[in-house]
Design a protein around this motif. Structure first.
Motif, PDB file in Angstrom:
ATOM      1  N   GLU A   1       0.753  -1.225   0.022  1.00 13.17           N
ATOM      2  CA  GLU A   1      -0.160   0.037  -0.030  1.00 13.17           C
ATOM      3  C   GLU A   1       0.685   1.369  -0.114  1.00 13.17           C
ATOM      4  O   GLU A   1       1.857   1.143   0.583  1.00 13.17           O
ATOM      5  CB  GLU A   1      -0.994   0.114   1.231  1.00 13.17           C
ATOM      6  CG  GLU A   1      -1.901   1.282   1.295  1.00 13.17           C
ATOM      7  CD  GLU A   1      -2.630   1.214   2.788  1.00 13.17           C
ATOM      8  OE1 GLU A   1      -2.459   0.219   3.435  1.00 13.17           O
ATOM      9  OE2 GLU A   1      -3.441   2.294   2.835  1.00 13.17           O
ATOM     10  N   GLN A   2       0.462   2.179  -0.683  1.00  5.95           N
ATOM     11  CA  GLN A   2       1.155   3.488  -0.639  1.00  5.95           C
ATOM     12  C   GLN A   2       0.225   4.769  -0.649  1.00  5.95           C
ATOM     13  O   GLN A   2      -0.998   4.699  -1.092  1.00  5.95           O
ATOM     14  CB  GLN A   2       1.838   3.774  -1.961  1.00  5.95           C
ATOM     15  CG  GLN A   2       1.270   3.721  -3.211  1.00  5.95           C
ATOM     16  CD  GLN A   2       0.525   4.873  -3.898  1.00  5.95           C
ATOM     17  OE1 GLN A   2       1.141   6.114  -3.440  1.00  5.95           O
ATOM     18  NE2 GLN A   2      -0.152   4.860  -5.147  1.00  5.95           N
ATOM     19  N   ASN A   3       0.855   5.403   0.188  1.00  7.56           N
ATOM     20  CA  ASN A   3      -0.012   6.677   0.711  1.00  7.56           C
ATOM     21  C   ASN A   3       0.312   8.073   0.184  1.00  7.56           C
ATOM     22  O   ASN A   3       0.206   9.176   0.703  1.00  7.56           O
ATOM     23  CB  ASN A   3      -0.575   6.649   2.021  1.00  7.56           C
ATOM     24  CG  ASN A   3       0.919   7.137   2.892  1.00  7.56           C
ATOM     25  OD1 ASN A   3       2.058   7.565   2.301  1.00  7.56           O
ATOM     26  ND2 ASN A   3       0.906   6.930   4.255  1.00  7.56           N
ATOM     27  N   LEU A   4       1.129   7.903  -0.900  1.00  8.88           N
ATOM     28  CA  LEU A   4       1.849   9.158  -1.521  1.00  8.88           C
ATOM     29  C   LEU A   4       0.942   9.511  -2.869  1.00  8.88           C
ATOM     30  O   LEU A   4       1.242  10.722  -3.454  1.00  8.88           O
ATOM     31  CB  LEU A   4       3.121   8.572  -2.085  1.00  8.88           C
ATOM     32  CG  LEU A   4       4.153   8.079  -0.914  1.00  8.88           C
ATOM     33  CD1 LEU A   4       5.355   7.749  -1.619  1.00  8.88           C
ATOM     34  CD2 LEU A   4       4.431   9.226  -0.182  1.00  8.88           C
ATOM     35  N   GLY A   5      -0.196   8.832  -3.051  1.00  6.82           N
ATOM     36  CA  GLY A   5      -1.053   9.390  -4.405  1.00  6.82           C
ATOM     37  C   GLY A   5      -0.275   9.265  -5.622  1.00  6.82           C
ATOM     38  O   GLY A   5      -0.481   9.897  -6.696  1.00  6.82           O
TER      39      GLY A   5
ATOM     40  N   ASP B   1       0.850   7.400  -9.061  1.00  2.17           N
ATOM     41  CA  ASP B   1      -0.143   6.606 -10.260  1.00  2.17           C
ATOM     42  C   ASP B   1       0.460   5.081 -10.488  1.00  2.17           C
ATOM     43  O   ASP B   1      -0.206   4.223 -11.030  1.00  2.17           O
ATOM     44  CB  ASP B   1      -0.108   7.319 -11.341  1.00  2.17           C
ATOM     45  CG  ASP B   1      -0.815   8.647 -11.169  1.00  2.17           C
ATOM     46  OD1 ASP B   1      -0.403   9.756 -12.041  1.00  2.17           O
ATOM     47  OD2 ASP B   1      -1.665   8.711 -10.594  1.00  2.17           O
ATOM     48  N   THR B   2       1.797   5.163 -10.491  1.00  2.00           N
ATOM     49  CA  THR B   2       2.566   3.944 -10.911  1.00  2.00           C
ATOM     50  C   THR B   2       3.097   3.081  -9.704  1.00  2.00           C
ATOM     51  O   THR B   2       3.795   3.652  -8.662  1.00  2.00           O
ATOM     52  CB  THR B   2       3.657   4.358 -11.738  1.00  2.00           C
ATOM     53  OG1 THR B   2       3.093   5.239 -12.654  1.00  2.00           O
ATOM     54  CG2 THR B   2       4.137   3.111 -12.553  1.00  2.00           C
ATOM     55  N   MET B   3       3.022   1.725  -9.779  1.00  2.00           N
ATOM     56  CA  MET B   3       3.508   0.736  -8.839  1.00  2.00           C
ATOM     57  C   MET B   3       4.099  -0.230  -9.183  1.00  2.00           C
ATOM     58  O   MET B   3       3.806  -0.486 -10.555  1.00  2.00           O
ATOM     59  CB  MET B   3       2.248   0.294  -7.686  1.00  2.00           C
ATOM     60  CG  MET B   3       1.603   1.465  -7.073  1.00  2.00           C
ATOM     61  SD  MET B   3       0.409   0.976  -5.644  1.00  2.00           S
ATOM     62  CE  MET B   3       1.577   0.098  -4.383  1.00  2.00           C
ATOM     63  N   TYR B   4       5.046  -0.838  -8.523  1.00  2.00           N
ATOM     64  CA  TYR B   4       6.020  -1.899  -9.239  1.00  2.00           C
ATOM     65  C   TYR B   4       6.289  -2.784  -8.026  1.00  2.00           C
ATOM     66  O   TYR B   4       6.288  -2.780  -7.101  1.00  2.00           O
ATOM     67  CB  TYR B   4       7.500  -1.294  -9.461  1.00  2.00           C
ATOM     68  CG  TYR B   4       7.392   0.029 -10.294  1.00  2.00           C
ATOM     69  CD1 TYR B   4       7.097   1.357  -9.397  1.00  2.00           C
ATOM     70  CD2 TYR B   4       7.772   0.297 -11.413  1.00  2.00           C
ATOM     71  CE1 TYR B   4       7.133   2.453 -10.035  1.00  2.00           C
ATOM     72  CE2 TYR B   4       7.828   1.196 -12.062  1.00  2.00           C
ATOM     73  CZ  TYR B   4       7.617   2.498 -11.322  1.00  2.00           C
ATOM     74  OH  TYR B   4       7.561   3.821 -12.063  1.00  2.00           O
TER      75      TYR B   4
ATOM     76  N   SER C   1       5.599   5.390  -7.731  1.00  2.00           N
ATOM     77  CA  SER C   1       6.374   6.539  -8.208  1.00  2.00           C
ATOM     78  C   SER C   1       5.211   7.584  -8.898  1.00  2.00           C
ATOM     79  O   SER C   1       4.236   7.051  -9.509  1.00  2.00           O
ATOM     80  CB  SER C   1       7.428   6.364  -9.321  1.00  2.00           C
ATOM     81  OG  SER C   1       6.753   5.823 -10.372  1.00  2.00           O
ATOM     82  N   PRO C   2       5.349   8.828  -8.859  1.00  2.00           N
ATOM     83  CA  PRO C   2       4.537   9.548  -9.821  1.00  2.00           C
ATOM     84  C   PRO C   2       4.958   9.322 -11.259  1.00  2.00           C
ATOM     85  O   PRO C   2       5.900   9.266 -11.708  1.00  2.00           O
ATOM     86  CB  PRO C   2       4.868  10.879  -9.528  1.00  2.00           C
ATOM     87  CG  PRO C   2       6.191  10.987  -8.884  1.00  2.00           C
ATOM     88  CD  PRO C   2       6.530   9.576  -8.272  1.00  2.00           C
ATOM     89  N   SER C   3       3.980   9.492 -12.081  1.00  2.00           N
ATOM     90  CA  SER C   3       4.121   8.965 -13.352  1.00  2.00           C
ATOM     91  C   SER C   3       4.787  10.219 -14.334  1.00  2.00           C
ATOM     92  O   SER C   3       5.334  10.099 -15.276  1.00  2.00           O
ATOM     93  CB  SER C   3       2.771   8.836 -13.959  1.00  2.00           C
ATOM     94  OG  SER C   3       1.785   9.657 -13.785  1.00  2.00           O
ATOM     95  N   ARG C   4       5.252  11.582 -13.440  1.00  2.00           N
ATOM     96  CA  ARG C   4       5.743  12.473 -14.237  1.00  2.00           C
ATOM     97  C   ARG C   4       7.215  12.398 -14.008  1.00  2.00           C
ATOM     98  O   ARG C   4       8.010  12.471 -15.041  1.00  2.00           O
ATOM     99  CB  ARG C   4       5.393  13.576 -13.757  1.00  2.00           C
ATOM    100  CG  ARG C   4       5.800  14.949 -14.410  1.00  2.00           C
ATOM    101  CD  ARG C   4       5.164  16.332 -13.704  1.00  2.00           C
ATOM    102  NE  ARG C   4       5.572  16.521 -12.467  1.00  2.00           N
ATOM    103  CZ  ARG C   4       6.635  17.142 -12.132  1.00  2.00           C
ATOM    104  NH1 ARG C   4       7.512  17.494 -12.802  1.00  2.00           N
ATOM    105  NH2 ARG C   4       6.876  17.119 -10.820  1.00  2.00           N
ATOM    106  N   THR C   5       7.784  12.031 -12.912  1.00  2.00           N
ATOM    107  CA  THR C   5       8.999  11.796 -12.538  1.00  2.00           C
ATOM    108  C   THR C   5       9.696  10.436 -12.667  1.00  2.00           C
ATOM    109  O   THR C   5      11.158  10.327 -12.800  1.00  2.00           O
ATOM    110  CB  THR C   5       9.542  12.669 -11.307  1.00  2.00           C
ATOM    111  OG1 THR C   5       9.017  11.830 -10.220  1.00  2.00           O
ATOM    112  CG2 THR C   5       8.938  13.845 -11.322  1.00  2.00           C
TER     113      THR C   5
END
Lengths: 112, 110
Positions: free
Chosen positions: A24-28, A30-33, A94-98
């Protein structure tokens, strides 16, 4: 507050069993691995998900089935465990931008 | 040949030393580049993203040379707490495929 959490931290099981690892991630993000780090410490990507959709499946045996019920969760189910599955499994997001990734603490799986 | 290659080390340096790590990647379609550090039995942690213009964060400087497909990390004034494995990381395929190097082990001694 833990940004990326995984459960369980340790998993010891016998060959042939089925087990699941939760992330689970609470960082908002879009991408998980999911990654596997073997005994030689080499970190290898297994799956990437973006907005709950599978993007990358890195020739992982189909005994491994990821599931993303929502953007904040990516679980990994493993059927018919084998000795070679023993490793540390890391979840990341990770955010999908960076694409700067933040990792969970890892799940140390031992198959006996 | 691995897609991301690093010298495994170990690098043994005294406190206060400057140490440089290099990394090469083979896929010219690679899009994003990073350095992570991993302490023993811990998860990888992002150290810094790497850009062609070079970037600096305190004692750490990273550089990307796209033409040579080469990434570097410079650590100045090494501290004992810098002892770790440094992982060179490359993203491609829209950013969704991440390839880790095998890591370079650094030991900083008092």
């Amino acid at each position: 507050d833990t940004a990326v959490s995984q459960t369980p931290k340790y998993l010891v099981t016998q060959m042939g069993n089925d087990k699941s690892i939760k992330c689970e991630q609470n960082l908002g993000h879009d991408t998980m691995y999911w990654y596997k780090q073997d005994s030689k410490k080499f970190l290898k990507i297994m799956f990437s998900y973006n907005n709950k959709e599978l993007i990358i499946n890195e020739t992982v045996p189909n005994r491994f089935s990821p599931k993303s019920p929502d953007k904040a969760h990516l679980n990994l189910h493993i059927n018919s465990l084998e000795l070679g599955d023993s490793a540390v499994y890391f979840c990341a997001s990770s955010p999908s931008r960076t694409y700067e990734q933040y990792f969970g603490p890892g799940t140390r799986l031992t198959v006996t | 040949r691995k897609e991301v290659e690093q010298d495994p080390g170990p690098f043994n340096v005294p406190e206060g030393a400057t140490v440089a790590f290099n990394c090469t990647y083979s896929n010219s379609a690679s899009q994003s580049f990073f350095w992570y550090r991993q302490d023993c039995r811990k998860e990888p942690k992002l150290l810094m993203s790497v850009y062609s213009s070079g970037n600096e964060d305190g004692r750490f400087t990273a550089q990307l040379n796209r033409a040579s497909q080469y990434i570097s990390l410079l650590i100045r004034d090494s501290k004992l707490s810098d002892s770790a494995t440094y992982l060179c990381v490359v993203n491609r395929d829209g950013g969704f495929k991440t390839i880790f190097g095998a890591g370079t082990r650094l030991f900083v001694k008092a």
